[in-house]
Design an enzyme around this catalytic site. Sequence first.
Site, short mmCIF file in Angstrom:
data_model
loop_
_atom_site.label_atom_id
_atom_site.label_comp_id
_atom_site.label_asym_id
_atom_site.label_seq_id
_atom_site.Cartn_x
_atom_site.Cartn_y
_atom_site.Cartn_z
CG ASP A 177 -2.01 0.99 1.23
OD1 ASP A 177 -2.31 1.52 0.14
OD2 ASP A 177 -2.58 1.26 2.29
CD GLU A 181 -0.41 5.65 -3.91
OE1 GLU A 181 -1.19 4.70 -4.01
OE2 GLU A 181 0.11 6.00 -2.84
CG ASP A 206 -7.84 4.70 0.85
OD1 ASP A 206 -7.86 3.46 0.89
OD2 ASP A 206 -6.90 5.37 1.28
#
Length: 702
Positions: free
Chosen positions: A340, A343, A420
């Site tokens: 997670d 990015e 999310d």
Amino acid sequence: MTMSGGYVFGANVGIAGSALVGKGIVEFVPERFDSLSTPMLILSHQPVIQGEVPAGWKFTPKYETTDRGTVVATVAVPDGTSLYGGGEVTGPLLRNGQKIKMWNTDTGLYLVDGGKRLYQTHPWVMGVRPDGSAFGVLFDTFHKAELSTGSDKIVFEADGAPFKTYVIDRTSPQEVLKGLAELTGTIEMPPRWAIGYHQSRFSYVPEARVREVAETFRSKKIPCDVIWFDINYMDGYRVFTISDKEFPDPARMNKFLHDNGFKSVYMIDPGVKVDEDYFVYSTGKEQDVFVKDAYRNEFHGKVWPGDCAFPDFTRPETRAWWGKLYKDFLSCGIDGIWNDMNEPSVFDGPGGTMPESCIHLGGGNLPTGTHGMYHNAYGRLMVEASRDGILAANPDKRPFILSRSNLLGGQRYAAMWTGDNGASYDHMKLSVPMSLTLGLSGQPFNGPDIGGFANETAPDLWGHWIGFGAFFPFSRGHASCDTSDKEPWAYTKEVEKESRMAIERRYRLMPYLYTAFYNAHKDGQPVMAPVFFADPADVSLRAEEQAFMLGEDILVIPAFAENPALPKGIWEKMSLVKGDTEGKYQADMRVRGGSIIPVGKVVQNLTENVFDPLTLVVVLDEEGKASGSLYWDEGDGWGFRNGEYKIVDFTARQNGNKVAVAISDSEGSFPLDFRKVNVEVLKGGKVYRSSGTLDSPITVNI
């Protein structure tokens, strides 16, 4: 015009070369293309030239540079073409007239840039012409970009150097996706447990809470295969550690889960806490594996643990170091990994990430470059390193990795979820075209946070979402730490009952679903596909984004759907568990005429035998015929690569008032003992049943 670095800005760029590199696949190489400026990460291999561009080829990109220093590729679109793709996007399934930005971003509730910029980059568009034939365009660069899909042209504008473009022109959208898979690869066969139902929360702590959730699934007989561990399991959010306070004996806890038919998936983020006494940071610093700032100092940015350093995954040495960290971590019985925040998300960085001026040193076929160059590839390189490390630690098991950030082609390394989202009916409805678009962009193993990650979930919202969410390729309920419980039993008794029913339907379909995953692995077909795949020439289906196909032969119509556009022909309603066709929240499921659907029994997890018995659901076509297939193997490991699998082809034929169902062919050495086989022929809204063994045809009277 202006000059910079040898490029003439505001000028056209010619085609330096073009060639046929596959059936109906043409590679276009622009002038001044340099593989060191635009290295290969999207493609699985370097395509081999097979000949000249076919005569009459209709799709040739036009390149130009701009005064901003960007490179633009434009492809003209034939009249009446329906456009799809772009990977992880918000908005409609039909992408005509849409624009997205490709700069992977931590975007809670999809709020950044009005939802035009999300966590992943897929520089890919598929066009379906009015007659159902199709083409696809792949822009082979991972630089920051903007993709516009107008009705008359596709425009792709990217920072950085000129890039190759690949165009696929074939007879159908399914064939185009096969071509995309030939270029970028396919998903590996997942472990079978990974396509069961998953339950997650930010976070399940301490150990007693994990046990409570697992025991409740079993006591309430709601099927589930996986419990997830978000960041609170760690010691102070330090990756590759487990809190002694919350989980004093991780091996004991994971054994408890395994003994009760559960697998465990643990989160690992890229941010490494800056702490000289912390082994991950100290060994990383010693081996000089972290990203540097513009002054060649170790870059630090804030994430969950505070100041963090970030592995430079462009370096082979870093990927090897990272991979080795998994061996000890997994040794306590951990089954899967969740990458997670990759990015990468940096709380105090510009735009929520690290500065574009940071330096990645590269290595192998990757040159030294700025973070501006490598940003969109960061998550893709991370999951490659994770997968390699997990394979080295457990070579006899199939890895399961879920990633938030990725790049086109990254399906080779990880599944993904859509980030999310929020607990709203808008996001519930949006989850269908989001997952469909990812499937049309080469990533079939995907799904949303069912129920919505953020904000409170009303019972009615959860009921509606799980009613069709049970059929996403990746099916997981998840919830933020600041929300109420979101397990299937956390609402009303009615919603609990309907949740059980929806998840039981998924498990009964496991033979069919696992076969669909095999097809995705084999040739890149989506597990969850748009309705127009049932009839690509029917233009009335092109914008349908409520209903969807599961595999090739099942139509799923969510309970929320209003006046969905549905394919013509024979589609019989299918019941999988008692009462499911009357359930308030249950999706309407229909089977295509001419198909045979292999179905198992309801099990609580996939360690149980689903073939006790096997049921074949048969829907005849207009000629009284039907066919279908089943793929099965051990469910883990690599024996299937050596013939340890079974593919069984079934046929059905009506003769008078009798339907005979038989095996027409089989392949592979994996032992399958069906013993008793049930057959259900759906015809005219009625069900006709019989049973027997497949040693000889099973006859059904209708």
